[in-house]
Write a protein that holds these residues in place. Structure first.
Motif, PDB file in Angstrom:
ATOM      1  N   GLN A  88       0.845  -1.182   0.000  1.00  0.00           N
ATOM      2  CA  GLN A  88       0.000   0.000   0.000  1.00  0.00           C
ATOM      3  C   GLN A  88       0.891   1.246   0.000  1.00  0.00           C
ATOM      4  O   GLN A  88       2.010   1.213   0.493  1.00  0.00           O
ATOM      5  CB  GLN A  88      -0.904   0.020   1.249  1.00  0.00           C
ATOM      6  CG  GLN A  88      -1.853  -1.154   1.368  1.00  0.00           C
ATOM      7  CD  GLN A  88      -1.228  -2.303   2.148  1.00  0.00           C
ATOM      8  OE1 GLN A  88      -0.042  -2.279   2.441  1.00  0.00           O
ATOM      9  NE2 GLN A  88      -2.030  -3.302   2.469  1.00  0.00           N
ATOM     10  N   PRO A  89       0.449   2.329  -0.528  1.00  0.00           N
ATOM     11  CA  PRO A  89      -0.870   2.564  -1.157  1.00  0.00           C
ATOM     12  C   PRO A  89      -0.803   2.467  -2.674  1.00  0.00           C
ATOM     13  O   PRO A  89      -1.652   3.018  -3.367  1.00  0.00           O
ATOM     14  CB  PRO A  89      -1.177   3.993  -0.716  1.00  0.00           C
ATOM     15  CG  PRO A  89       0.164   4.647  -0.743  1.00  0.00           C
ATOM     16  CD  PRO A  89       1.172   3.608  -0.312  1.00  0.00           C
ATOM     17  N   TYR A  90       0.236   1.778  -3.196  1.00  0.00           N
ATOM     18  CA  TYR A  90       0.460   1.789  -4.645  1.00  0.00           C
ATOM     19  C   TYR A  90      -0.318   0.685  -5.359  1.00  0.00           C
ATOM     20  O   TYR A  90      -0.681   0.840  -6.536  1.00  0.00           O
ATOM     21  CB  TYR A  90       1.956   1.636  -4.938  1.00  0.00           C
ATOM     22  CG  TYR A  90       2.823   2.613  -4.177  1.00  0.00           C
ATOM     23  CD1 TYR A  90       2.820   3.958  -4.517  1.00  0.00           C
ATOM     24  CD2 TYR A  90       3.623   2.194  -3.115  1.00  0.00           C
ATOM     25  CE1 TYR A  90       3.613   4.870  -3.819  1.00  0.00           C
ATOM     26  CE2 TYR A  90       4.415   3.097  -2.419  1.00  0.00           C
ATOM     27  CZ  TYR A  90       4.407   4.432  -2.773  1.00  0.00           C
ATOM     28  OH  TYR A  90       5.173   5.333  -2.081  1.00  0.00           O
ATOM     29  N   PHE A  91      -0.606  -0.412  -4.614  1.00  0.00           N
ATOM     30  CA  PHE A  91      -1.252  -1.549  -5.271  1.00  0.00           C
ATOM     31  C   PHE A  91      -2.389  -2.050  -4.391  1.00  0.00           C
ATOM     32  O   PHE A  91      -2.447  -1.772  -3.187  1.00  0.00           O
ATOM     33  CB  PHE A  91      -0.241  -2.688  -5.502  1.00  0.00           C
ATOM     34  CG  PHE A  91       0.946  -2.281  -6.317  1.00  0.00           C
ATOM     35  CD1 PHE A  91       0.885  -2.279  -7.696  1.00  0.00           C
ATOM     36  CD2 PHE A  91       2.133  -1.883  -5.698  1.00  0.00           C
ATOM     37  CE1 PHE A  91       1.973  -1.900  -8.453  1.00  0.00           C
ATOM     38  CE2 PHE A  91       3.221  -1.501  -6.440  1.00  0.00           C
ATOM     39  CZ  PHE A  91       3.148  -1.507  -7.825  1.00  0.00           C
ATOM     40  N   SER A  92      -3.257  -2.808  -4.991  1.00  0.00           N
ATOM     41  CA  SER A  92      -4.366  -3.447  -4.293  1.00  0.00           C
ATOM     42  C   SER A  92      -4.557  -4.833  -4.877  1.00  0.00           C
ATOM     43  O   SER A  92      -4.050  -5.132  -5.969  1.00  0.00           O
ATOM     44  CB  SER A  92      -5.654  -2.626  -4.436  1.00  0.00           C
ATOM     45  OG  SER A  92      -6.054  -2.569  -5.807  1.00  0.00           O
ATOM     46  N   VAL A  93      -5.308  -5.722  -4.109  1.00  0.00           N
ATOM     47  CA  VAL A  93      -5.538  -7.071  -4.568  1.00  0.00           C
ATOM     48  C   VAL A  93      -7.008  -7.408  -4.371  1.00  0.00           C
ATOM     49  O   VAL A  93      -7.624  -7.020  -3.369  1.00  0.00           O
ATOM     50  CB  VAL A  93      -4.628  -8.071  -3.820  1.00  0.00           C
ATOM     51  CG1 VAL A  93      -4.911  -8.083  -2.329  1.00  0.00           C
ATOM     52  CG2 VAL A  93      -4.778  -9.476  -4.414  1.00  0.00           C
TER      53      VAL A  93
END
Length: 739
Positions: A155-160
């Motif tokens: 976080q906070p650059y990617f999510s799943v």
């Protein structure tokens, strides 16, 4: 057992802690009176190993833990038999024991570790990659195999996505700020409930470059310098525009703007992305001492998404100073072309070359001519003013052009030298008279008629006529044969020779010498007299040139026709005699091999074999030994003379007459042969064989008679006196031994 109770499906938790006495089910026959007469037997998968049955009560027990992931169910068969008769009291009962799943397996990421790439500045929600975990538990029963994904780190650059494991961009990211991220994904079973098992996977996410940065010069002003002596192609300096992008997105081209592009050029070094400024044209300190150029750097690839932010290029200023240098003299022309008429007298001016010192116009310059060692010196130059003159008259017919190399040297600095080429063309003057192009062979028959053409002549001229050559032909005024022949000018640079009368006689005159006058069209015109020789021939209808040539040759030697025939006959006889000698020698060379190498023989044995005598002769020795032997040409080791004669001496004792006188004669000759130093190095042995004393036929040897029809003498002892003399004479001349 009741029919409805023949099969059971029994669920049992795997790995449940149950003791061996724990019964999870029981089989019971309807005929069981509980009096101990029936016995229960369990058969099938796992019977005896995982399961066993109480043979009195029918209760089934578990002996050890069960693992559903290894075997999810077992098929068993139960029997009930009479204990006394051992016969079944009911049909076999088959049933299935199914192992019920529990959460005893952790999730696993089988494809890890993961590596993914996504372009920088990708919008939010862009899919990066997907991770997948597996759980060995039963997905159809309970929540043991139901997984839930979450982002542990990133976080906070990617999510799943929790259910799918798809990783997405959570914000726009700049590769130039950070180009790699490590993301940790967790997977939990039982939908994340308390007591669930979990596993993690690491995902390396790289940001790929896009062309989102323009090139930028680190300096807004560059200073460079170049010498005025620098040749074309010299590197003046380098500029560099930095681009934060990489690869093809950072590739750029450099350009020179304004009016300096004809003096300087710039190229791009593809490895370093530097701009290299090159000298395109030589500079002169005295003409211009400073240049100011504007250099632009432009990306080769442009992303249209970022054009709104401005052009992807940058500019800078480069100031170039020209450095003064001591330059060699400079000729006013790089190549000079001069002209002079051939035959001009020595010292004639050809032309003038001029050079100056570009650094100082008042500095004196000295001139010279570079003379090649293999060329004749035809020109000289005034070292002060550059005037070129001839040293001897020139001949255009020898050389129409002359190439001269002239040097100019600074007086104050002799190392500064420059060169110029001078091409001198020699102009033509009509100084060569025309002449015959070859020696003509002209013949005329004795029976020629008046007005008959006998020769066509032409002319050549070594001079070069601008308007083209034109020749005029005529007889010389002093020609005494003009009444016999005439010349006709064809007006095409040829002329015909015609007979002026009919009939010629070789007895009166064999040759006519015609002086032909040829004049050219030069200024002034030149003439020459060329002699044409006409030979009179004895011919019927046409000229036999071969006969005429040899007749003229013999005539020049003072020989008549009869003498010519006699000479030819002698030559023919000589040739025949020569061929006969050659043929004879060839036949003599075809001799037998024995005659070619007769000197190689060292032992020549000649045998004279006579017919046998009587019975005594045949009884004394084998007559076959006296038969004629063919002399073989073989190279054998040379034997000693003494041993050879001694051998013959021993044979003579067996073959010849048993005479002491004869033996004494042989011994004396043997001693004489051994002691004589003047004999040749080889021996010639002649063998005389005689018949025995008891022969009635008589001797056929030539030693016993002078003629073939004389009576043979049987008194050998009385006749041996003359034979000794004959043998002695043969031996003295040939070293011959008779036995």
């Amino acid at each position: 057992m009741c029919p409805s109770a023949l099969q059971w499906q029994i669920h049992k938790d795997e790995y449940k802690n149950i003791c061996s006495q724990f019964s999870f089910t029981m089989l019971k026959s309807d005929l069981d009176k509980e009096d101990g007469n029936l016995e229960y037997i369990l058969a099938g998968e796992g019977a005896g190993s995982f399961f066993y049955i109480d043979k009195y009560t029918g209760k089934i027990y578990v002996k050890q833990k069960l693992d559903r992931e290894k075997k999810p169910f077992y098929i068993l068969t139960a029997k009930a038999i009479n204990r006394s008769t051992q016969l079944p009291v009911e049909p076999d009962s088959e049933f299935i024991i199914k192992v019920r799943d529990i959460n005893d397996n952790e999730p696993q990421f089988l494809d890890g570790p993961y590596v993914a790439t996504v372009p920088e500045m990708s919008p939010e929600g862009t899919s990066v990659t997907q991770v997948t975990a597996t759980d060995a538990d039963d997905p159809s029963y309970g929540n043991s195999a139901r997984l839930l994904y979450s982002l542990v780190e990133g976080q906070p650059y990617f999510s799943v996505e929790p259910k799918t494991g798809v990783i997405r961009m959570a914000s726009e990211m700049d590769r130039e700020t950070k180009d790699q991220y490590l993301v940790i994904i967790q997977a939990k079973d039982m939908v994340g409930q308390p007591g669930a098992f979990s596993a993690t996977a690491t995902v390396t996410i790289n940001l790929s470059d896009i062309n989102d940065n323009p090139p930028e010069f680190q300096q807004r002003l560059y200073y460079m310098s170049v010498s005025e002596e620098a040749p074309v192609g010299t590197t003046v300096g380098k500029v560099f525009a930095e681009d934060r992008d990489i690869g093809d997105n950072a590739a750029m081209d450099y350009f020179i703007e304004a009016d300096s592009s004809d003096i300087f050029n710039i190229i791009t070094n593809d490895e370093t992305q530097e701009g290299i400024i090159l000298l395109k044209k030589r500079v002169d300190y005295e003409s211009k001492r400073r240049y100011s150029i504007q250099v632009k750097a432009v990306n080769r690839r442009i992303d249209e998404r970022f054009l709104k932010e401005g052009p992807f290029e940058d500019t800078t200023i480069v100031k170039i100073n020209v450095e003064d240098a001591d330059e060699p003299p400079v000729f006013t022309l790089a190549n000079y072309v001069m002209e002079i008429f051939e035959g001009a007298m020595r010292g004639t001016l050809v032309g003038v070359v001029t050079a100056r010192d570009p650094d100082d116009d008042e500095s004196p310059v000295r001139y010279s001519i570079v003379h090649s060692s293999h060329l004749k010196r035809l020109f000289s130059i005034n070292e002060h003013n550059g005037a070129i003159i001839t040293t001897e008259p020139l001949d255009r017919e020898i050389a129409s052009w002359h190439n001269i190399t002239v040097t100019a040297t600074e007086t104050r600095n002799p190392e500064k030298i420059s060169e110029a080429n001078v091409y001198v063309q020699v102009l033509d003057v009509n100084d060569n008279a025309p002449e015959f192009p070859k020696n003509y062979e002209t013949f005329v028959c004795e029976n020629a008629v008046s007005g008959q053409i006998i020769q066509t002549i032409s002319a050549v001229d070594k001079d070069d006529s601008a308007e083209g050559h034109h020749f005029y032909f005529s007889f010389a005024q002093e020609d005494s044969n003009s009444s016999h022949f005439t010349v006709k000018d064809n007006q095409d640079n040829t002329a015909g020779i015609f007979t002026g009368k009919s009939g010629f006689s070789r007895q009166e005159q064999f040759f006519f010498y015609l002086p032909i006058l040829i004049q050219d069209n030069g200024t002034p015109p030149l003439t020459s007299t060329n002699t044409l020789t006409v030979t009179v021939c004895d011919c019927d209808t046409e000229v036999n040139t071969f006969y005429c040539r040899y007749g003229a040759f013999m005539y020049s030697l003072g020989l008549s026709t009869e003498a010519l025939v006699a000479v030819l006959a002698c030559i023919l006889i000589f040739l025949v005699f020569f061929l006969a000698i050659v043929t004879l020698r060839q036949q003599q060379q075809k001799k037998t091999p024995f005659s070619e190498k007769i000197e190689e023989f060292r032992e020549n044995i000649v045998s004279y074999d006579d017919e046998g005598g009587g019975e005594e002769d045949t009884e004394a020795f084998d007559i076959s030994a006296l038969r004629t032997r063919t002399v073989m040409r073989t190279h054998k080791p040379r034997k000693k003379v003494a041993s050879e004669i001694q051998s013959l001496y021993r044979q003579s004792l067996q073959v010849g007459p048993d005479s002491a006188i004869f033996r004494q004669f042989i011994s004396e000759k043997l001693e004489e042969a051994n002691t004589d130093p003047s004999v040749p190095p080889y021996d010639s042995l002649q063998t005389y064989a005689f018949e025995g004393t008891g022969s009635l036929a008589g001797s056929l040897s030539s030693l016993g008679s002078n003629t073939s029809d004389m009576d043979q003498s049987y008194d050998y002892l009385a006749d041996w006196g003359p034979h000794f003399k004959q043998l002695a004479g043969l031996y003295s001349s040939h070293r011959t031994v008779g036995d």
